[in-house]
Design a protein around this motif. Structure first.
Motif, PDB file in Angstrom:
ATOM      1  N   ALA A 124       0.838  -1.203   0.000  1.00 36.03           N
ATOM      2  CA  ALA A 124       0.000   0.000   0.000  1.00 36.03           C
ATOM      3  C   ALA A 124       0.872   1.252   0.000  1.00 36.03           C
ATOM      4  O   ALA A 124       2.019   1.236   0.468  1.00 36.03           O
ATOM      5  N   SER A 137      -0.710  -1.774  -4.534  1.00 34.32           N
ATOM      6  CA  SER A 137      -2.015  -2.132  -5.105  1.00 34.32           C
ATOM      7  C   SER A 137      -3.164  -1.356  -4.484  1.00 34.32           C
ATOM      8  O   SER A 137      -4.316  -1.549  -4.878  1.00 34.32           O
ATOM      9  N   CYS A 138      -2.887  -0.485  -3.506  1.00 34.52           N
ATOM     10  CA  CYS A 138      -3.938   0.353  -2.925  1.00 34.52           C
ATOM     11  C   CYS A 138      -3.308   1.611  -2.336  1.00 34.52           C
ATOM     12  O   CYS A 138      -2.091   1.668  -2.096  1.00 34.52           O
ATOM     13  N   CYS A 191      -6.827   6.095 -10.520  1.00 33.03           N
ATOM     14  CA  CYS A 191      -6.252   5.009  -9.718  1.00 33.03           C
ATOM     15  C   CYS A 191      -7.060   3.723  -9.877  1.00 33.03           C
ATOM     16  O   CYS A 191      -6.495   2.628 -10.051  1.00 33.03           O
ATOM     17  N   LYS A 192      -8.393   3.860  -9.833  1.00 28.70           N
ATOM     18  CA  LYS A 192      -9.261   2.687  -9.950  1.00 28.70           C
ATOM     19  C   LYS A 192      -9.064   2.008 -11.297  1.00 28.70           C
ATOM     20  O   LYS A 192      -9.037   0.775 -11.401  1.00 28.70           O
ATOM     21  N   ILE A 209      -5.893   0.122  -8.811  1.00 31.81           N
ATOM     22  CA  ILE A 209      -5.415   0.528  -7.480  1.00 31.81           C
ATOM     23  C   ILE A 209      -6.568   1.197  -6.733  1.00 31.81           C
ATOM     24  O   ILE A 209      -7.066   2.236  -7.160  1.00 31.81           O
ATOM     25  N   ALA A 210      -6.988   0.575  -5.641  1.00 31.66           N
ATOM     26  CA  ALA A 210      -8.123   1.081  -4.875  1.00 31.66           C
ATOM     27  C   ALA A 210      -7.668   2.176  -3.917  1.00 31.66           C
ATOM     28  O   ALA A 210      -6.538   2.174  -3.416  1.00 31.66           O
ATOM     29  N   HIS A 216      -8.497   3.867  -0.291  1.00 31.96           N
ATOM     30  CA  HIS A 216      -9.170   3.610   0.986  1.00 31.96           C
ATOM     31  C   HIS A 216      -9.178   4.898   1.814  1.00 31.96           C
ATOM     32  O   HIS A 216      -8.119   5.497   2.030  1.00 31.96           O
TER      33      HIS A 216
END
Length: 516
Positions: A14, A82-83, A108-109, A113-114, A116
């Motif tokens: 992350a 990945s996030c 990003c999405k 890549i999420a 949060h």
């Protein structure tokens, strides 16, 4: 500094993004990082990259180097995570267009890549509930900045009218004096120093005697000895006298001393504005906030206004074409034009003279075919919209009187009172386009007027023609402004009309027999 880039095996990689606007903000980047670390631990994540924007406004992406780098790393495939972990929606940004905030998250999405939002009460999982809540949060984040800007501006205006200085250097021959809440002087502020106690205020006072004497000599030399700014600058430099910034004098710096009202004690504010980091606007004199006689004058008003008359008179001997030719000479010499460059030219009228003759510098530029690198077209649009407001107001007043309405009009505010009961105001909603090409309008209500109905005139793209009208009742408008898109749902578009015929029908006087 970035954290260890070798996470434990099996951990989700992350990146953390943190931001704060000022050093005094409640949620510092360290506090944000603590929350992100706790969130990562609970979710089986390992933070391998840290992007930090400290002391950066969230109004736009300009100046936020770390967010820009984060987006670039994602777009160009350099991201080793990945996030992305962010404290909350407002830390991602307080963008004035909520779509801009969504746009950067979508980038990003799209790359898998999420994002949060670790301190929010919703899970950013793409569900309808999350989408709705996130949209509201984005709008609230932007609205917070708008409301704060409005409150700060109103507070600053009030302090200016009370005679207190709001920002900026004192200027040659003047000094900033710090006073307490009782008006007692506490001492001079040096260049770059700021007050540290919230209740303290700043006023302008005469500076050292030698500087005051120099300023008075400059005015006297200009009026009585008929010396021009360039000659005054040369004399000052030969005497070894430097400006308040420790630099040599130029025609422009002398001109600034000769044209600033603070030397006759007037406190001016809002001559330019840069609200919410959008457009830098040069405001017309009628919009300036002023307090005349707020400070001790070091120049007599009669002498000051004599100087202003001489400066304007210098341009009157030139025809319009001669003045434009002077402007072309400035462009040929420097490759560009600005008010400062104009004021530095010996044989050219001052920039204020060009504004006085042609209405604005931008209009003068346009007449010689020059387009500045900075787009000042909004100044012309603002002028046209002010004229449009006046014409719409006049049209409404004429029509209402033709219908027999008993009408009172406040000449200062434009507020209309119909039959002693209903108050109406008119606002122009300027058309703006987002980066993605979507149309947007902002209707700003004048809350000080307590208007029953606001007629919002929505302009079409290009801001030259009227698109439609909204009749917005105060009872249903709970915010200080309303943001409009092309389509806004029944709760707003129910008030939309192609013309003002419905409003005129409401205002038309009827005999009692017609109602029975």
């Amino acid at each position: 500094m970035k954290p260890d880039n070798n996470p434990q095996e099996g951990k989700i990689r992350a990146a953390a993004y943190v931001r704060m606007s000022t050093e005094h903000q409640q949620y510092s980047t360290h506090n944000q990082r603590d929350v992100l670390d706790e969130y990562a631990t609970k979710r089986g994540m390992e933070i391998v990259d840290l992007y930090s924007d400290e002391g950066k406004s969230g109004l736009n992406i300009q100046g936020r180097d770390s967010l820009a780098q984060l987006i670039a790393d994602v777009q160009e495939g350099r991201a080793q995570f990945s996030c992305i972990l962010v404290y909350d929606v407002s830390r991602w940004g307080r963008f004035q267009d909520a779509d801009e905030s969504a746009y950067y998250e979508y980038i990003c999405k799209r790359a898998g890549i999420a994002v949060h939002y670790c301190a929010e009460q919703f899970e950013n999982d793409g569900s309808p509930v999350a989408t709705i809540v996130k949209g509201v949060k984005r709008a609230m984040a932007g609205e917070y900045s708008r409301e704060l800007s409005s409150k700060v501006f109103q507070g600053a205006c009030r302090l200016v009218e009370m005679g207190y200085r709001q920002g900026g250097t004192a200027g040659f021959g003047l000094r900033r004096m710090l006073i307490d809440q009782s008006g007692n002087q506490k001492g001079m502020l040096k260049l770059g120093e700021q007050k540290s106690i919230q209740t303290d205020r700043v006023i302008l006072v005469p500076g050292p005697d030698d500087e005051v004497t120099t300023v008075r000599w400059m005015y006297d030399a200009f009026v009585n000895e008929e010396k021009i700014e360039r000659e005054i600058a040369e004399i000052l430099n030969n005497r070894g006298i430097l400006t308040d910034f420790g630099r040599k004098w130029t025609r422009g710096t002398v001109h600034a001393v000769l044209t600033n009202e603070k030397y006759i004690g007037n406190n001016l504010y809002y001559r330019t504005s840069f609200k919410l980091k959008k457009e830098h606007v040069v405001n017309p004199p009628e919009r300036w906030i002023r307090a005349d006689g707020a400070f001790q004058a070091i120049i007599e008003p009669t002498q000051f206004f004599t100087v202003q008359g001489i400066i304007l008179a210098r341009s009157r001997r030139f025809t319009d074409e001669e003045m434009l030719e002077k402007l072309r000479a400035v462009l040929s010499k420097h490759g560009q034009i600005s008010g400062l460059l104009i004021d530095e030219e010996e044989d050219a009228p001052s920039s204020s003279a060009f504004r006085h003759r042609f209405g604005s510098l931008v209009r003068a530029y346009r007449l010689i075919g020059y387009t500045p690198e900075i787009d000042y077209s909004f100044l012309e649009i603002n002028r046209a919209l002010r004229e449009r407001h006046a014409s719409v107001l006049a049209e409404v007043v004429t029509k209402l009187r033709e219908l027999g309405a008993v009408l009172l009009q406040d000449e200062d505010t434009g507020l209309l009172t119909l039959d002693g009961a209903l108050t109406v105001s008119i606002v122009i909603a300027r058309h703006r386009a987002t980066d993605a090409g979507f149309s947007r309008w902002i209707v700003r209500f004048d809350t000080a007027l307590m208007t029953d109905i606001t007629i919002a005139v929505r302009m079409a793209p290009g801001n030259s023609e009227i698109k439609d009208f909204y009749l917005l009742p105060a009872l249903d408008m709970t915010e200080s402004n309303v943001r409009l898109a092309e389509h806004n749902g029944i709760w707003l578009d129910a008030y939309r009309f192609d013309s003002l015929d419905f409003f005129y029908g409401m205002a038309r006087r009827c005999r009692v027999e017609e109602l029975s």
